[in-house]
Write an enzyme that holds these catalytic residues in place. Structure first.
Site, PDB file in Angstrom:
ATOM      1  N   CYS A   1      24.079  70.023 -37.206  1.00 24.56           N
ATOM      2  CA  CYS A   1      24.051  68.598 -37.577  1.00 24.56           C
ATOM      3  C   CYS A   1      25.451  68.038 -37.691  1.00 24.56           C
ATOM      4  CB  CYS A   1      23.271  68.425 -38.869  1.00 24.56           C
ATOM      5  SG  CYS A   1      23.857  69.468 -40.194  1.00 24.56           S
TER       6      CYS A   1
ATOM      7  N   GLU B   1      17.997  65.182 -45.004  1.00 21.84           N
ATOM      8  CA  GLU B   1      19.263  65.543 -44.334  1.00 21.84           C
ATOM      9  C   GLU B   1      19.017  65.403 -42.844  1.00 21.84           C
ATOM     10  OE1 GLU B   1      21.999  65.978 -45.736  1.00 21.84           O
ATOM     11  OE2 GLU B   1      21.629  66.678 -47.771  1.00 21.84           O
TER      12      GLU B   1
HETATM   13  P1  NAD Z   1      12.762  67.805 -35.967  1.00 19.98           P
HETATM   14  O1  NAD Z   1      12.881  66.556 -36.764  1.00 19.98           O
HETATM   15  O2  NAD Z   1      12.160  67.726 -34.631  1.00 19.98           O
HETATM   16  O3  NAD Z   1      11.928  68.904 -36.753  1.00 19.98           O
HETATM   17  C1  NAD Z   1      12.296  69.327 -38.038  1.00 19.98           C
HETATM   18  C2  NAD Z   1      11.052  69.767 -38.798  1.00 19.98           C
HETATM   19  O4  NAD Z   1      10.194  68.643 -38.997  1.00 19.98           O
HETATM   20  C3  NAD Z   1      10.214  70.815 -38.096  1.00 19.98           C
HETATM   21  O5  NAD Z   1       9.775  71.747 -39.054  1.00 19.98           O
HETATM   22  C4  NAD Z   1       9.053  70.005 -37.552  1.00 19.98           C
HETATM   23  O6  NAD Z   1       7.879  70.765 -37.370  1.00 19.98           O
HETATM   24  C5  NAD Z   1       8.861  68.990 -38.668  1.00 19.98           C
HETATM   25  N1  NAD Z   1       8.139  67.764 -38.274  1.00 19.98           N
HETATM   26  C6  NAD Z   1       7.979  67.225 -37.042  1.00 19.98           C
HETATM   27  N2  NAD Z   1       7.253  66.086 -37.112  1.00 19.98           N
HETATM   28  C7  NAD Z   1       6.964  65.883 -38.410  1.00 19.98           C
HETATM   29  C8  NAD Z   1       6.279  64.872 -39.142  1.00 19.98           C
HETATM   30  N3  NAD Z   1       5.736  63.818 -38.529  1.00 19.98           N
HETATM   31  N4  NAD Z   1       6.200  64.976 -40.482  1.00 19.98           N
HETATM   32  C9  NAD Z   1       6.771  66.013 -41.134  1.00 19.98           C
HETATM   33  N5  NAD Z   1       7.419  67.017 -40.495  1.00 19.98           N
HETATM   34  C10 NAD Z   1       7.521  66.956 -39.152  1.00 19.98           C
HETATM   35  O7  NAD Z   1      14.252  68.394 -35.919  1.00 19.98           O
HETATM   36  P2  NAD Z   1      14.766  69.671 -35.111  1.00 19.98           P
HETATM   37  O8  NAD Z   1      14.791  69.307 -33.657  1.00 19.98           O
HETATM   38  O9  NAD Z   1      14.053  70.884 -35.558  1.00 19.98           O
HETATM   39  O10 NAD Z   1      16.279  69.800 -35.651  1.00 19.98           O
HETATM   40  C11 NAD Z   1      17.347  69.158 -35.062  1.00 19.98           C
HETATM   41  C12 NAD Z   1      17.740  67.909 -35.841  1.00 19.98           C
HETATM   42  O11 NAD Z   1      17.988  68.257 -37.210  1.00 19.98           O
HETATM   43  C13 NAD Z   1      19.035  67.284 -35.356  1.00 19.98           C
HETATM   44  O12 NAD Z   1      18.898  65.871 -35.323  1.00 19.98           O
HETATM   45  C14 NAD Z   1      20.053  67.678 -36.416  1.00 19.98           C
HETATM   46  O13 NAD Z   1      21.166  66.829 -36.501  1.00 19.98           O
HETATM   47  C15 NAD Z   1      19.213  67.670 -37.641  1.00 19.98           C
HETATM   48  N6  NAD Z   1      19.811  68.479 -38.708  1.00 19.98           N
HETATM   49  C16 NAD Z   1      20.350  67.858 -39.797  1.00 19.98           C
HETATM   50  C17 NAD Z   1      20.976  68.606 -40.789  1.00 19.98           C
HETATM   51  C18 NAD Z   1      21.591  67.962 -41.993  1.00 19.98           C
HETATM   52  O14 NAD Z   1      21.869  68.661 -42.957  1.00 19.98           O
HETATM   53  N7  NAD Z   1      21.798  66.665 -42.005  1.00 19.98           N
HETATM   54  C19 NAD Z   1      21.047  69.999 -40.651  1.00 19.98           C
HETATM   55  C20 NAD Z   1      20.476  70.603 -39.539  1.00 19.98           C
HETATM   56  C21 NAD Z   1      19.861  69.830 -38.576  1.00 19.98           C
END
Ligand code: NAD
Length: 468
Positions: A277, A243
Site C-alpha cells: 500500500c 486502511e
Molecule cells: P480488495 O479490496 O480487493 O480485498 C480486500 C479484502 O476485502 C479481501 O479479503 C476481500 O475478499 C474483501 N472484500 C471484497 N469485497 C468485499 C465487500 N464487498 N465487503 C467486504 N469485504 C470485501 O483488496 P486487495 O486487492 O486484496 O488488496 C490490495 C489493496 O489493498 C490495494 O489497494 C492496497 O493499496 C490496499 N492495501 C492498503 C493497506 C493500508 O494499510 N492502507 C495495506 C495493504 C493493502
C-alpha cells in the site's frame, strides 16, 4: 494436497465446498480452502460474542501475557508459515519476503502486547473528578488483503484482543491458507471463541460488514471495497478502521547524490514487487538529476534476482494473481503506447506463473494512467519536473493520501516540503518504513483511522467518562 478448515470456537470446522488456491510462481495448486456459508459466519460471530464476556473481564496483565505468548507461537512456527505464505502469495522466503513478514508479525505482536491504555484523569478538582476509561468494543471483524496477509492479520488481531475484544477474521480468497494456519495456532492458545477464522468469497466480507453481532470492522484493502464496507456497515453503526489504497509520490530534489539514494528508492518502490500500500508509486525527479537517478536506479535494479520464492536465491517473486498481472501489464503497455521510454523490463517472458519483470519507465507524466492510478506491481514511472511548487501541487493532486517522501541532502529543506504533502506518513530519504510505535493511516480516500502504537490501540475501544 493440503486441505484446510475453518477455525470456529476453538475447533476445526469442515465445509461442503472448497476452492483451489494457486501458487502464483508455478500455477500449481497449493491447497484447498474451505468456503464458509452464512451459517458458518453466524456460528463464528456467536462464538466470539459468547467468548467476549470472559475475555473482556480478564486482567490487563493476563491479556498482555497472552499476547506475548502469541508472539512466541509465531516465532516457533515461523518457518512453516513462511513456506506456506511463499507458496500461496509468491513472495520469496528471503529479502523483504516471507521470513521478513513473519519477523515483523512477531515484533508487532510483542510491541503491541506491552502497550497500555491507563485510566486518564481529565479533572480532579473540588467540583469533582472525571476519569476516562477505555472499554473493548465487542466482536471485531477483520478483513485482510493478499499482499501482506500474515502481517496485516497480526496488525488487526493483536490490538483487538490486547484490549479485550474477540475476533472473526476473513482473509483474502487469494491467500487464505497461511492465515488459516496462523489462526489455528494462535486461537488454540486462547480461550475458545476469542479468535475465529472464516474463509470464502468476497461476499463473506459483505456479510461480515452487515452482521448485527459484529461491532467493528477493521479492513485493509482497496478504496473501492472500503467504500462498500462503509455502506454495508452503516445500518448497524459499526466502528470502522479502513486502511485503503495509496498512490504515493516521492519527490527527488536537485541536490541529491543519485548513487547514494538508488537503493532506498528501489526498495521504496519495489518492496513485495510493488504490491504494498505505502510503496513509492510515482517518482518525481528534478531535471538536474533526472538522468543520473534513472541510470543509478537501473543499475541497482538489474542485480535483483526474481524467481520462485522457494528458491533461496530469489529476492523478488511473481505478481500474486492473474487479474493484478493483467492490470500492471495493461497500464505499462498504455504508457509505452503514449511514449514512455523503457529503461528496463516491460518484456514478460510468459510461461508458468505471473512473473512480470522489474520495469522502470522514463519520460512519463501526469495524465498517464500509470501515474494517476495505483499500479500495485513491479513498475515505477519516473517523472521529470522543474519547479518545486508545481511538483508539490502534482504530488497532492491525487484522491489518495497514504504516504509520500522527499529526497534531498538538505534535511531542513526536505522537511519543509514534506510537511506540505497531503498524506498520513511522510519520509525523508526513505519511503514506506513503518514502525509498531508510530500511528499509520491514510488521509483523503486512503482511509479512516490509524493502526499501531497507542493511537492505534485506542481504535479498538470505546470511551467511558466516569464522573466520580
Ligand atoms: P480488495 O479490496 O480487493 O480485498 C480486500 C479484502 O476485502 C479481501 O479479503 C476481500 O475478499 C474483501 N472484500 C471484497 N469485497 C468485499 C465487500 N464487498 N465487503 C467486504 N469485504 C470485501 O483488496 P486487495 O486487492 O486484496 O488488496 C490490495 C489493496 O489493498 C490495494 O489497494 C492496497 O493499496 C490496499 N492495501 C492498503 C493497506 C493500508 O494499510 N492502507 C495495506 C495493504 C493493502
Amino acid at each position: 494436497m493440503m486441505e484446510f478448515n475453518l477455525f470456529i470456537n476453538g475447533k476445526n470446522v469442515s465445509t461442503t465446498d472448497y476452492m483451489d488456491i494457486v501458487n502464483p510462481a508455478t500455477d500449481e495448486i497449493v491447497g484447498k480452502c474451505p468456503i464458509a456459508t452464512e451459517a458458518h459466519l453466524n456460528d463464528a460471530a456467536a462464538a466470539a460474542n459468547a467468548a467476549f464476556k470472559g475475555w473482556s473481564e480478564t486482567s490487563d496483565e493476563e491479556r498482555k501475557n497472552a499476547c506475548h505468548n502469541l508472539g512466541a507461537i509465531i516465532n516457533k512456527n515461523a518457518e512453516e508459515l513462511a513456506h506456506l505464505l511463499t507458496q500461496e502469495q509468491g513472495k520469496p522466503l528471503n529479502g523483504l519476503g516471507s521470513r521478513f513478514e513473519l519477523g515483523g508479525a512477531e515484533g508487532w505482536t510483542h510491541y503491541t502486547a506491552d502497550l497500555e491504555l491507563p485510566v486518564e484523569v481529565i479533572q480532579d478538582t473540588e467540583e469533582g473528578r472525571v476519569e476516562l476509561h477505555r472499554k473493548p468494543i465487542g466482536v471485531v471483524g477483520s478483513i485482510t488483503p493478499w499482499n501482506w496477509p500474515l502481517m496485516i492479520a497480526v496488525w488487526h488481531i493483536i490490538p483487538a484482543i490486547r484490549s479485550g475484544n474477540t475476533v472473526v477474521l476473513k482473509p483474502s480468497p487469494y491467500t487464505p491458507l497461511s492465515t488459516i494456519r496462523l489462526i489455528e495456532l494462535l486461537g488454540s492458545a486462547l480461550p475458545k471463541g476469542v479468535l475465529n477464522v472464516v474463509t470464502g468469497t468476497d461476499d463473506l466480507g459483505r456479510m461480515m460488514s452487515e452482521h448485527k453481532d459484529i461491532h467493528k470492522i477493521v479492513f485493509t484493502g482497496s478504496c473501492a471495497t472500503g467504500e462498500k464496507i462503509m455502506a454495508s456497515a452503516a445500518p448497524t453503526l459499526k466502528r470502522l478502521t479502513l486502511e485503503l489504497g495509496g498512490n504515493d509520490a516521492g519527490i527527488v530534489l536537485g541536490d541529491v547524490d543519485a548513487a547514494a539514494i538508488a537503493e532506498g528508492l528501489f526498495w521504496g518502490a519495489f518492496i513485495n514487487g510493488g504490491q504494498t500500500c505505502a510503496a513509492l508509486k510515482r517518482l518525481y525527479v528534478h531535471e538536474d538529476v533526472y538522468d543520473d537517478v534513472c541510470e543509478h536506479l537501473t543499475n541497482f535494479a538489474k542485480n535483483i534476482p526474481m524467481g520462485n520464492g522457494l528458491e533461496e536465491g530469489s529476492i523478488l517473486g511473481p505478481i500474486q494473481n492473474k487479474m493484478q498481472y493483467e492490470k500492471v501489464k495493461s497500464l505499462t503497455d498504455d504508457a509505452i503506447a503514449k511514449g514512455a521510454r523503457v529503461l528496463m523490463g516491460a518484456d514478460p517472458v510468459g510461461g508458468k506463473g505471473n512473473f512480470y519483470p522489474i520495469t522502470l519507465l522514463a519520460d512519463v507524466t501526469d495524465g498517464f494512467a500509470i501515474v494517476d492510478q495505483e499500479q500495485f506491481g513491479p513498475v515505477l514511472p519516473i517523472i521529470k519536473y522543474t519547479d518545486i511548487e508545481d511538483v508539490i501541487r502534482r504530488a497532492n493532486a491525487s484522491e489518495n493520501g497514504l504516504g509520500g517522501s522527499v529526497w534531498s541532502s538538505d534535511k531542513a529543506k526536505a522537511k519543509a516540503i514534506a510537511s506540505r504533502l497531503e498524506c498520513g506518513s511522510v519520509w525523508i530519504n526513505n519511503h514506506g518504513a513503518i514502525q509498531p510505535n508510530v500511528p499509520f493511516g491514510g488521509v483523503k480516500s486512503s482511509g479512516i483511522g490509524v493502526e499501531f502504537g497507542q493511537e492505534g490501540l485506542k481504535e479498538y475501544t470505546t470511551i467511558q467518562a466516569l464522573y466520580c
